[in-house]
Design a protein around this motif. Structure first.
Motif, PDB file in Angstrom:
ATOM      1  N   SER A 171      -6.682  -8.937 -12.959  1.00 28.68           N
ATOM      2  CA  SER A 171      -6.295  -7.538 -12.897  1.00 28.68           C
ATOM      3  C   SER A 171      -4.968  -7.410 -12.157  1.00 28.68           C
ATOM      4  CB  SER A 171      -7.356  -6.710 -12.172  1.00 28.68           C
ATOM      5  OG  SER A 171      -7.325  -6.992 -10.776  1.00 28.68           O
ATOM      6  N   GLU A 172      -4.337  -6.237 -12.286  1.00 32.23           N
ATOM      7  CA  GLU A 172      -3.050  -6.067 -11.616  1.00 32.23           C
ATOM      8  C   GLU A 172      -3.158  -6.225 -10.106  1.00 32.23           C
ATOM      9  OE1 GLU A 172      -3.816  -1.811 -13.301  1.00 32.23           O
ATOM     10  OE2 GLU A 172      -4.511  -3.840 -13.768  1.00 32.23           O
ATOM     11  N   TYR A 173      -4.313  -5.836  -9.532  1.00 29.20           N
ATOM     12  CA  TYR A 173      -4.433  -5.920  -8.071  1.00 29.20           C
ATOM     13  C   TYR A 173      -4.811  -7.329  -7.620  1.00 29.20           C
ATOM     14  CZ  TYR A 173      -3.907  -0.991  -8.676  1.00 29.20           C
ATOM     15  OH  TYR A 173      -3.399   0.232  -9.049  1.00 29.20           O
ATOM     16  N   ALA A 174      -5.511  -8.073  -8.462  1.00 27.72           N
ATOM     17  CA  ALA A 174      -5.724  -9.488  -8.157  1.00 27.72           C
ATOM     18  C   ALA A 174      -4.397 -10.231  -8.214  1.00 27.72           C
ATOM     19  CB  ALA A 174      -6.725 -10.096  -9.139  1.00 27.72           C
ATOM     20  N   ASP A 186       0.828  -1.207   0.000  1.00 30.12           N
ATOM     21  CA  ASP A 186       0.000   0.000   0.000  1.00 30.12           C
ATOM     22  C   ASP A 186       0.862   1.257   0.000  1.00 30.12           C
ATOM     23  OD1 ASP A 186      -2.187  -1.650   0.110  1.00 30.12           O
ATOM     24  OD2 ASP A 186      -2.726  -1.196   2.181  1.00 30.12           O
ATOM     25  N   GLU A 187       1.923   1.216   0.794  1.00 29.79           N
ATOM     26  CA  GLU A 187       2.814   2.379   0.866  1.00 29.79           C
ATOM     27  C   GLU A 187       3.541   2.587  -0.460  1.00 29.79           C
ATOM     28  OE1 GLU A 187       6.539   4.098   3.571  1.00 29.79           O
ATOM     29  OE2 GLU A 187       5.500   2.253   4.151  1.00 29.79           O
ATOM     30  N   VAL A 188       3.966   1.502  -1.078  1.00 29.55           N
ATOM     31  CA  VAL A 188       4.685   1.604  -2.349  1.00 29.55           C
ATOM     32  C   VAL A 188       3.803   2.213  -3.437  1.00 29.55           C
ATOM     33  CG1 VAL A 188       5.696   0.250  -4.233  1.00 29.55           C
ATOM     34  CG2 VAL A 188       6.286  -0.271  -1.859  1.00 29.55           C
ATOM     35  N   LEU A 189       2.553   1.765  -3.493  1.00 28.59           N
ATOM     36  CA  LEU A 189       1.654   2.173  -4.574  1.00 28.59           C
ATOM     37  C   LEU A 189       0.802   3.395  -4.230  1.00 28.59           C
ATOM     38  CD1 LEU A 189       0.441  -1.361  -5.750  1.00 28.59           C
ATOM     39  CD2 LEU A 189       2.263   0.050  -6.735  1.00 28.59           C
ATOM     40  N   GLY A 190       0.724   3.745  -2.950  1.00 31.71           N
ATOM     41  CA  GLY A 190      -0.071   4.883  -2.540  1.00 31.71           C
ATOM     42  C   GLY A 190      -1.569   4.643  -2.635  1.00 31.71           C
ATOM     43  N   LEU A 191      -1.990   3.397  -2.421  1.00 34.16           N
ATOM     44  CA  LEU A 191      -3.404   3.049  -2.466  1.00 34.16           C
ATOM     45  C   LEU A 191      -3.614   1.763  -1.665  1.00 34.16           C
ATOM     46  CD1 LEU A 191      -3.361   0.476  -4.619  1.00 34.16           C
ATOM     47  CD2 LEU A 191      -3.303   2.306  -6.287  1.00 34.16           C
ATOM     48  N   SER A 192      -4.870   1.375  -1.488  1.00 33.68           N
ATOM     49  CA  SER A 192      -5.193   0.138  -0.787  1.00 33.68           C
ATOM     50  C   SER A 192      -5.292  -1.009  -1.788  1.00 33.68           C
ATOM     51  CB  SER A 192      -6.520   0.273  -0.033  1.00 33.68           C
ATOM     52  OG  SER A 192      -6.951  -0.990   0.451  1.00 33.68           O
ATOM     53  N   VAL A 193      -4.309  -1.902  -1.756  1.00 29.15           N
ATOM     54  CA  VAL A 193      -4.344  -3.060  -2.647  1.00 29.15           C
ATOM     55  C   VAL A 193      -5.572  -3.906  -2.350  1.00 29.15           C
ATOM     56  CG1 VAL A 193      -3.156  -5.195  -3.292  1.00 29.15           C
ATOM     57  CG2 VAL A 193      -1.843  -3.095  -2.909  1.00 29.15           C
ATOM     58  N   SER A 219      16.158 -12.380  -5.326  1.00 26.91           N
ATOM     59  CA  SER A 219      16.541 -11.892  -6.653  1.00 26.91           C
ATOM     60  C   SER A 219      15.974 -10.504  -6.914  1.00 26.91           C
ATOM     61  CB  SER A 219      16.056 -12.864  -7.740  1.00 26.91           C
ATOM     62  OG  SER A 219      16.931 -13.956  -7.854  1.00 26.91           O
ATOM     63  N   LEU A 220      14.829 -10.236  -6.313  1.00 33.61           N
ATOM     64  CA  LEU A 220      14.230  -8.910  -6.349  1.00 33.61           C
ATOM     65  C   LEU A 220      13.741  -8.569  -4.944  1.00 33.61           C
ATOM     66  CD1 LEU A 220      12.091  -9.174  -9.620  1.00 33.61           C
ATOM     67  CD2 LEU A 220      13.900  -7.478  -9.242  1.00 33.61           C
ATOM     68  N   ASP A 221      13.876  -7.305  -4.555  1.00 39.49           N
ATOM     69  CA  ASP A 221      13.272  -6.862  -3.308  1.00 39.49           C
ATOM     70  C   ASP A 221      11.755  -6.979  -3.416  1.00 39.49           C
ATOM     71  OD1 ASP A 221      15.732  -6.197  -2.238  1.00 39.49           O
ATOM     72  OD2 ASP A 221      15.595  -4.094  -2.882  1.00 39.49           O
ATOM     73  N   PHE A 222      11.096  -7.185  -2.274  1.00 42.06           N
ATOM     74  CA  PHE A 222       9.641  -7.265  -2.296  1.00 42.06           C
ATOM     75  C   PHE A 222       9.039  -5.987  -2.864  1.00 42.06           C
ATOM     76  CE2 PHE A 222       5.576  -6.523   0.074  1.00 42.06           C
ATOM     77  CZ  PHE A 222       4.815  -7.428  -0.654  1.00 42.06           C
ATOM     78  N   VAL A 223       9.618  -4.839  -2.531  1.00 42.72           N
ATOM     79  CA  VAL A 223       9.111  -3.564  -3.061  1.00 42.72           C
ATOM     80  C   VAL A 223       9.157  -3.580  -4.585  1.00 42.72           C
ATOM     81  CG1 VAL A 223       9.678  -1.108  -3.282  1.00 42.72           C
ATOM     82  CG2 VAL A 223       9.612  -2.173  -1.019  1.00 42.72           C
ATOM     83  N   ASP A 224      10.259  -4.082  -5.151  1.00 39.08           N
ATOM     84  CA  ASP A 224      10.352  -4.153  -6.611  1.00 39.08           C
ATOM     85  C   ASP A 224       9.367  -5.166  -7.190  1.00 39.08           C
ATOM     86  OD1 ASP A 224      12.234  -2.186  -6.919  1.00 39.08           O
ATOM     87  OD2 ASP A 224      13.946  -3.544  -6.985  1.00 39.08           O
ATOM     88  N   VAL A 225       9.127  -6.271  -6.485  1.00 40.70           N
ATOM     89  CA  VAL A 225       8.155  -7.256  -6.962  1.00 40.70           C
ATOM     90  C   VAL A 225       6.751  -6.654  -6.984  1.00 40.70           C
ATOM     91  CG1 VAL A 225       7.020  -9.445  -6.416  1.00 40.70           C
ATOM     92  CG2 VAL A 225       9.504  -9.281  -6.358  1.00 40.70           C
TER      93      VAL A 225
END
Length: 319
Positions: free
Chosen positions: A62-65, A43-50, A107-113
């Motif tokens: 969808s991207e959020y699913a 939520d913090e990364v995207l600025g919305l409620s996933v 291999s990728l940070d969770f934030v990047d994933v």
């Protein structure tokens, strides 16, 4: 890697994305403390409620699913580690599960994933709005192999386009084909004594989607730094061992235009000396496949059972 096989006894498997909606996973995502922690970061990364977007959107992929699926899978792994002592030496990401595997192995940070999942979903939506818009991927099971391949030969002889997008077990396949041919295909499978499982839109894992691979590489993956995995990873395309950043990047790109071959994964895991598989995440299929339960002890942590008291049940191999 072969010299280490005796030490590598446990693998974690992040499953592919099948039917997944708020009704089946919402309670877990709301109540599970591991899922809440992951959601808070997303939520913090995207600025919305996933979770809010996942609840209100009615598009299956969808991207959020997709992001909620990744979060549910990683939260299940967090729970398996913290509550039940899971300590895998090997990791598998089957199909969509590769994204969770990339985060889990470092291999990728969770934030990047989080960002990558959303970016790739939008990239795919753009591609399939213009190309192969009439193609779906359909899963069938318990089909007799020889007659089924005869059916595919007949389709090929008629000039009907299709690709095998996944071989999951004996008599269990994912086929990409034109949606206009889907009804006749389903009926033909029934006539052979087989069963239909589900249909995926957009389609997946076909060599015809090479342009999607190129688009994803240029527009999405070029923005992310992929590191070597901290665990041994097994590719879902051919069972190859993945232990470098370049191999990990290739595996993540292969998912667009290479079919899944689960029996190849099983063979590699067995060769590495793995005897127990932990399936973490929403999964109604991979942990139940005959070739899975014949070769491994299986533990499944998923949104249906994660909140129940007690330890997860272990399904012992059948042979």
């Amino acid at each position: 890697m072969t010299g280490q096989s005796e030490a590598q006894r446990t693998a974690v498997v992040f499953p592919g994305m099948g039917k997944f909606d708020f009704g089946s996973a919402g309670r877990f995502l709301v109540l599970d403390r591991y899922a809440r922690a992951r959601l808070s970061v997303a939520d913090e990364v995207l600025g919305l409620s996933v979770l809010g977007r996942f609840d209100t959107e009615d598009t299956a992929y969808s991207e959020y699913a997709q992001l909620a699926f990744v979060i549910a899978s990683l939260a299940a792994a967090d729970r398996a580690e913290d509550r039940f002592g899971m300590r895998p030496e090997v990791c598998v990401g089957a199909s969509f599960g590769q994204k969770a595997a990339a985060a889990y192995t470092g291999s990728l940070d969770f934030v990047d994933v989080v960002r990558l999942t959303v970016d790739l979903a939008r990239c795919e939506r753009e591609y399939f709005a213009a190309e192969y818009a009439d193609v779906v991927t359909h899963a069938v099971y318990r089909v007799p192999d020889e007659p089924f391949h005869g059916l595919l030969d007949e389709m090929r002889a008629r000039g009907q386009w299709f690709e095998i997008s996944g071989t999951l077990d004996r008599g269990f396949y994912m086929i990409s084909l034109r949606e206009s041919a889907l009804e006749d295909f389903i009926q033909a499978v029934r006539d052979l004594g087989g069963y239909s499982m589900y249909t995926m839109r957009p389609p997946v894992h076909a060599s015809a989607f090479g342009a999607l691979r190129a688009k994803a590489e240029a527009e999405v993956f070029s923005r992310y730094r992929i590191e070597p995995p901290k665990l041994t990873v097994v590719s879902d395309a051919d069972g190859a061992v993945v232990n470098s950043a370049d191999a990990m990047r290739t595996m993540l790109l292969d998912t667009f235009d290479r079919a899944i071959r689960w029996p190849d994964i099983v063979g590699t895991l067995a060769g590495l000396g793995v005897d127990t598989l932990w399936f973490t995440g929403p999964d109604d299929m991979f942990h139940r496949l005959d070739c899975t339960v014949r070769n491994f002890d299986v533990v499944a942590i998923n949104p249906r059972n994660a909140l129940r008291p007690g330890s997860p049940k272990r399904k012992l191999r059948t042979a």
